[in-house]
Design a protein around this motif. Structure first.
Motif, PDB file in Angstrom:
ATOM      1  N   GLU A  86       0.825  -1.220   0.000  1.00 39.60           N
ATOM      2  CA  GLU A  86       0.000   0.000   0.000  1.00 39.60           C
ATOM      3  C   GLU A  86       0.855   1.264   0.000  1.00 39.60           C
ATOM      4  OE1 GLU A  86      -3.308  -0.587   0.230  1.00 39.60           O
ATOM      5  OE2 GLU A  86      -3.110  -2.735   0.655  1.00 39.60           O
ATOM      6  N   ASN A  87       2.186   1.106  -0.079  1.00 35.25           N
ATOM      7  CA  ASN A  87       3.077   2.261   0.051  1.00 35.25           C
ATOM      8  C   ASN A  87       2.822   3.060   1.327  1.00 35.25           C
ATOM      9  OD1 ASN A  87       4.830   2.137  -2.180  1.00 35.25           O
ATOM     10  ND2 ASN A  87       3.052   2.569  -3.480  1.00 35.25           N
ATOM     11  N   LEU A  88       2.715   2.352   2.416  1.00 37.92           N
ATOM     12  CA  LEU A  88       2.522   2.985   3.719  1.00 37.92           C
ATOM     13  C   LEU A  88       3.824   3.654   4.144  1.00 37.92           C
ATOM     14  CD1 LEU A  88       0.881  -0.215   5.164  1.00 37.92           C
ATOM     15  CD2 LEU A  88      -0.365   1.926   4.782  1.00 37.92           C
ATOM     16  N   SER A  89       3.704   4.671   4.989  1.00 37.44           N
ATOM     17  CA  SER A  89       4.940   5.315   5.445  1.00 37.44           C
ATOM     18  C   SER A  89       5.389   4.670   6.761  1.00 37.44           C
ATOM     19  CB  SER A  89       4.727   6.815   5.601  1.00 37.44           C
ATOM     20  OG  SER A  89       3.738   7.045   6.566  1.00 37.44           O
ATOM     21  N   THR A  90       6.518   5.130   7.272  1.00 39.02           N
ATOM     22  CA  THR A  90       7.075   4.561   8.515  1.00 39.02           C
ATOM     23  C   THR A  90       6.122   4.814   9.687  1.00 39.02           C
ATOM     24  OG1 THR A  90       8.259   6.615   8.827  1.00 39.02           O
ATOM     25  CG2 THR A  90       9.461   4.801   7.793  1.00 39.02           C
ATOM     26  N   PRO A  91       6.287   4.194  10.838  1.00 41.89           N
ATOM     27  CA  PRO A  91       7.342   3.229  11.135  1.00 41.89           C
ATOM     28  C   PRO A  91       7.100   1.867  10.483  1.00 41.89           C
ATOM     29  CG  PRO A  91       5.848   3.366  12.984  1.00 41.89           C
ATOM     30  CD  PRO A  91       5.406   4.425  12.010  1.00 41.89           C
ATOM     31  N   PHE A 182      17.159   2.032   8.847  1.00 40.82           N
ATOM     32  CA  PHE A 182      15.978   1.943   9.709  1.00 40.82           C
ATOM     33  C   PHE A 182      15.648   3.346  10.207  1.00 40.82           C
ATOM     34  CE2 PHE A 182      18.459  -1.938   9.897  1.00 40.82           C
ATOM     35  CZ  PHE A 182      17.515  -2.880   9.497  1.00 40.82           C
ATOM     36  N   SER A 183      14.377   3.566  10.515  1.00 43.21           N
ATOM     37  CA  SER A 183      14.026   4.897  11.019  1.00 43.21           C
ATOM     38  C   SER A 183      13.895   4.819  12.539  1.00 43.21           C
ATOM     39  CB  SER A 183      12.732   5.379  10.352  1.00 43.21           C
ATOM     40  OG  SER A 183      11.648   5.155  11.217  1.00 43.21           O
ATOM     41  N   PRO A 184      14.097   5.967  13.215  1.00 44.51           N
ATOM     42  CA  PRO A 184      14.081   5.964  14.682  1.00 44.51           C
ATOM     43  C   PRO A 184      12.756   5.465  15.268  1.00 44.51           C
ATOM     44  CG  PRO A 184      14.897   8.066  13.841  1.00 44.51           C
ATOM     45  CD  PRO A 184      14.436   7.289  12.656  1.00 44.51           C
ATOM     46  N   ILE A 374      16.960   3.393  18.455  1.00 48.28           N
ATOM     47  CA  ILE A 374      15.784   2.687  17.932  1.00 48.28           C
ATOM     48  C   ILE A 374      15.356   1.639  18.950  1.00 48.28           C
ATOM     49  CG2 ILE A 374      14.880   1.269  16.036  1.00 48.28           C
ATOM     50  CD1 ILE A 374      17.161   2.490  14.282  1.00 48.28           C
ATOM     51  N   LYS A 375      14.058   1.623  19.245  1.00 49.08           N
ATOM     52  CA  LYS A 375      13.580   0.715  20.294  1.00 49.08           C
ATOM     53  C   LYS A 375      13.482  -0.711  19.764  1.00 49.08           C
ATOM     54  CE  LYS A 375      11.779   4.140  23.270  1.00 49.08           C
ATOM     55  NZ  LYS A 375      12.719   5.093  22.729  1.00 49.08           N
TER      56      LYS A 375
END
Ligand SMILES: [Zn+2]
Length: 411
Positions: A86-91, A182-184, A374-375
């Motif tokens: 679906e081209n979702l954004s992060t996380p 990876f994103s925070p 990053i958790k």
């Protein structure tokens, strides 16, 4: 969304044979680091790529090769599968498993060929079954269940399969995190440690602290000790003084961890002489210490240095102390973070009981995420057979964990 438990369980039941066969085909290929006498993860990675390509996932695949002149094709491959129709954004919801294994150890202690896995009494035996094949296969099939059943997702999913976990992640998760892949906000689970019940989540780890000590004297004939400086009693004196001092001074405890204290253990000792009638003129010993997050690192370093200086003077030998530790805090993940709540909920879909949060001795991929802010948490459902001979994983846990991963990814 509501987790369609019955539909997922039905799907897993239909796939049981396939899952085992695919899993065994991966386990048959060893992936040992060059330092451990192997040629790396190349062949195993190709096998995994071949499998997921046959599932029609080729376009979701990225292979990140980290150069290593000692490995096959001078490369340590890492696989990242991104599912985001679906081209979702992060996380992103991320799982990280490793494909490298440790050596088999004493082959005569194995009841079966460690690289020809077999099922006996509901257990799948073979090197890499628990560490970390179980996490690898369960995250792959957790995603496959979502794809096959066309379950709705709210976040992109990344299944990451890395190299070099057993020897420090230089060619594995470490460069991937450093390259900002990876994103925070990403939600990361590392399925690489756990307990039988599957109800413990690891949220903290101790700080690794390694010490290499070289003691130098003079080699000589065993019949003429006066003409030599035998390093054996010197190094023994040092080791026992250090052991005593460290264990009486640094006794602070934290009930989150098992064991609840910092640990200080002498480990490797290099073979000093070949024959029994020579006095060794050199000794090398290593210490593997795991420090609680708030342990007084500088004071501990001082104990090693001052004790060595004392012994040096007492025996008139030369002692060199090399300490390796990371001067960085590895943050503890709070109970009230999205990753913990999400995993607790996913575990709860399949396993009854309360989950508890714990700290461990350390050394998983999660530390590199945590150090980058990053958790990441560590979870598994296992009998603690990693690195042992006759390593196994419980087959039923495989199927339960696939459903848990499906729930974790979709939640
Ligand atoms: Zn592992």
């Amino acid at each position: 969304m509501n987790f369609p438990k019955q539909q997922v369980i039905r799907w897993i039941n239909e796939q049981k044979e396939d899952i085992l066969e695919i899993y065994k085909s991966i386990l048959r290929i060893p992936a040992l680091a060059p330092k451990n006498g192997g040629d790396g993860e190349w062949d195993k990675a190709q096998k995994i790529i071949e499998i997921i390509t046959s599932w029609g996932w080729k376009d979701w695949l990225e292979v990140v090769e980290v150069p290593d002149p000692k490995a096959k094709n001078q490369s340590r491959p890492n696989i990242i599968i991104t599912y985001n129709p679906e081209n979702l954004s992060t996380p992103a919801i991320v799982s990280v498993a490793h494909m490298d294994i440790v050596p088999v150890g004493d082959l005569s202690e194995w009841d079966h060929d460690p690289f020809d896995p077999i099922v006996k009494d509901g257990k799948l035996f073979g090197r890499g079954t628990e560490d970390n094949g179980q996490g690898l296969i369960c995250s792959l099939y957790g995603l496959k269940c979502i794809v096959d059943l066309k379950l709705t997702i709210a976040n992109p999913i990344k299944v990451v399969i890395v190299a070099d976990e057993e020897l420090g992640s230089t060619y594995g998760i470490r460069p991937l995190v450093e390259q900002n892949r990876f994103s925070p906000e990403d939600i990361v689970v590392v399925p690489d440690a756990g307990v039988k019940s599957g109800l413990e989540i690891e949220v903290a780890e101790k700080k690794p602290f390694q010490v290499h000590i070289i003691t130098e004297g003079h080699q000589g004939h065993a019949a003429r000790p006066n003409d030599a400086l035998n390093t054996q009693p010197v190094a023994n004196d040092l080791a026992s003084k250090l052991f005593e001092e460290l264990h009486t001074r640094f006794t602070e405890s934290d009930p989150l961890f098992y064991p609840p204290v910092s640990t200080f253990e002498p480990t490797k000792r290099v073979n000093n002489v070949e024959n029994t009638n020579t006095l060794p003129g050199r000794d090398e010993q290593w210490w593997d210490c795991r420090l609680l997050p708030n342990a007084p690192v500088e004071e501990i370093k001082k104990v090693f240095q001052t004790t060595a200086a004392e012994i040096e003077k007492k025996w008139n030998a030369k002692i060199t102390v090399n300490i390796r530790t990371r001067d960085i805090k590895i943050p503890t993940i709070n109970a009230d973070t999205p990753v913990v709540r999400r995993l607790q909920k996913a575990i709860g879909t399949m396993i009854e009981g309360e989950t508890t949060l714990v700290g461990i001795g350390g050394g998983t991929c999660a530390a590199f995420f945590r150090m980058a802010g990053i958790k990441a948490i560590v979870w598994g459902h296992m009998d603690h057979k990693a690195h042992e001979t006759n390593e196994y994983c419980v087959v039923e846990n495989l199927y339960t964990d696939i459903a848990i991963f499906t729930a974790f990814f979709t939640a």
